[in-house]
Design an enzyme around this catalytic site. Structure first.
Site, PDB file in Angstrom:
ATOM      1  CB  SER A 105      41.408  45.923  47.236  1.00 32.93           C
ATOM      2  OG  SER A 105      42.554  46.925  47.314  1.00 32.93           O
ATOM      3  CG  HIS A 124      40.166  46.761  42.015  1.00 39.01           C
ATOM      4  ND1 HIS A 124      41.321  47.047  42.541  1.00 39.01           N
ATOM      5  CD2 HIS A 124      39.020  46.671  43.762  1.00 39.01           C
ATOM      6  CE1 HIS A 124      41.493  46.747  43.688  1.00 39.01           C
ATOM      7  NE2 HIS A 124      40.615  46.882  44.353  1.00 39.01           N
TER       8      HIS A 124
END
Length: 420
Positions: free
Chosen positions: A191, A392
């Site tokens: 990320s 995620h």
């Protein structure tokens, strides 16, 4: 914000129940990964990263570095494996792991020996380094500024991921190269860890020559398609930053002591609050999530970040561009020589790049990842995770992250060293 989410969730998710796949997950743990996860969840939630690594009998070094603008960073190193490749060797390939927003180096060890990415890479023969960005739990010191709350200390927190990429990463990378004697290294970023790599190599393209490969896990750069709920506050980013700074708030989710206390006292599997903790961490997608480890995850995450880091992402969402931080025009002129910030020149990011992404990721939407990949000049692989529901947080906490991703990462990087 996370406290607010927890309280709100208590009201709306009181009927939360055990994961429908909990039995499957437990079977996997018993059959394949027995003894490899934490052997004491509460103890491991209370330990810091050096404590965790040494507890599981891995070699650990703590390196303290200072940036050109005075931030003091803590970097963690596992120089070799415990069970395999377990002798010091100056010729080992080197890899740097960088964490995401609100996170720390803990992301790469919490799954424990046999499953945590840092341990897997150390056993595979890598010299593993784990960075900590300015402002997180391990990197809160400064030569002159105070990171404690209050209006008088706002100056410490006036940074975004632009400074992390432009100022933190060069210090870390140069130190790794000087310490190991290896001229190049691999880089893995989750990320924001990928965001900062793109910042570094677009603003300081000479650093491209210091990398063998770049592995972007769920990279965050463009937000054209993402439907993540928290992005709804993005249009308010300028107002929120100005207002919160005015009342002395500039750090977000930085009280690790509170979250650790909450985790070890309330986030237990099978309880109502425990199920709410699970839903926050697994994105309401409980498949392949080990809820037993929730107190451990919450004990280390969130690790804190600056309000400006979030504001900068808000600007990316609003403009649908990947560009430098937008301040008031006069400060933009001082910083960039123009009243509006320039976009990062992705053509300058020439490191061989691998994208690791998934259909189930609502923060880093797969279409945004592909849009980013189309704008880089040296993309070697676009590698979708096989499991469609992979989200995620599964990149760092998924019970099957080893099978879905980590083994492939190690294999890809080792492929560069077959003839050595």
């Amino acid at each position: 914000m996370l406290r607010f989410l927890l309280i709100s969730a208590l009201a709306v998710l009181a009927s939360a129940r055990r994961s429908p796949n909990a039995d499957y997950v437990e079977k996997i743990l018993e059959a394949e990964f027995a003894g490899r996860y934490s052997n004491n969840i509460i103890e491991d939630a209370l330990l810091d990263v050096p404590g965790l690594v040494t507890k599981y009998r891995y070699p650990l070094e703590v390196h303290t570095l200072t940036t050109s603008d005075g931030y003091i960073l803590e970097v963690h190193r596992i120089p070799h494996g415990r069970d395999e490749n377990n002798t010091p060797d100056s010729n080992k390939p080197v890899v740097l792991l960088m964490h995401g927003l609100w996170s720390s180096s803990a992301d790469y060890v919490l799954l424990g020996p046999g499953n945590g990415l840092a341990y897997i890479l150390a056993e595979a023969g890598f010299d593993v380094w784990m960075g900590n960005a300015r402002g997180n739990y391990y990197s809160k010191r400064h030569l002159t500024l105070n990171s404690n709350g209050g209006r008088g200390n706002i100056d410490y927190w006036k940074f975004s991921w632009d400074e992390i990429g432009n100022l933190d990463l060069p210090v870390i990378i140069d130190h790794i190269i000087a310490t190991t004697g290896q001229p190049k290294l691999h880089y893995i970023g989750h990320s924001q860890g990928s965001t900062t790599f793109l910042v570094l190599n677009s603003l300081r393209p000479e650093y491209n020559d210091k990398f063998i490969s770049f592995h972007a896990m769920a990279p965050a750069a463009f937000f054209i398609h993402s439907q993540f709920g928290l992005w709804s506050v993005a249009p308010l980013e300028a107002f929120l930053e100005e207002t919160l700074h005015a009342i002395g708030v500039a750090e977000i989710l930085g009280n690790r002591d509170f979250f650790t206390w909450f985790a070890v006292n309330y986030c237990f599997e099978g309880t109502t609050i425990g199920n709410i903790c699970d839903s926050i961490l697994n994105g309401n997608n409980p498949e392949y999530y080990n809820s037993t480890l929730t107190p451990l995850f919450f004990g280390h995450t969130p690790a804190g970040c600056s309000l400006r880091q979030m504001s900068h992402y808000g600007q990316s969402i609003n403009t649908k561009k990947f560009r430098r931080y937008n301040d008031i025009p006069i400060r933009n002129i001082e910083a960039y020589g123009r009243p509006t910030p320039p976009e990062y020149d992705l053509n300058k990011v020439t490191v061989p790049t691998y994208f690791h992404y998934s259909y189930g990721d609502v923060q880093a939407d797969y279409r945004d990842v592909e849009y980013l990949a189309d704008r880089l000049p040296n993309v070697v692989g676009r590698l979708l995770v096989e499991r469609d529901s992979f989200n995620h947080f599964d990149f760092i906490w998924g019970v099957d992250a080893k099978d879905q991703l980590y083994d492939r990462l190690a294999e890809l990087m080792l492929g560069y060293h077959k003839d050595e």
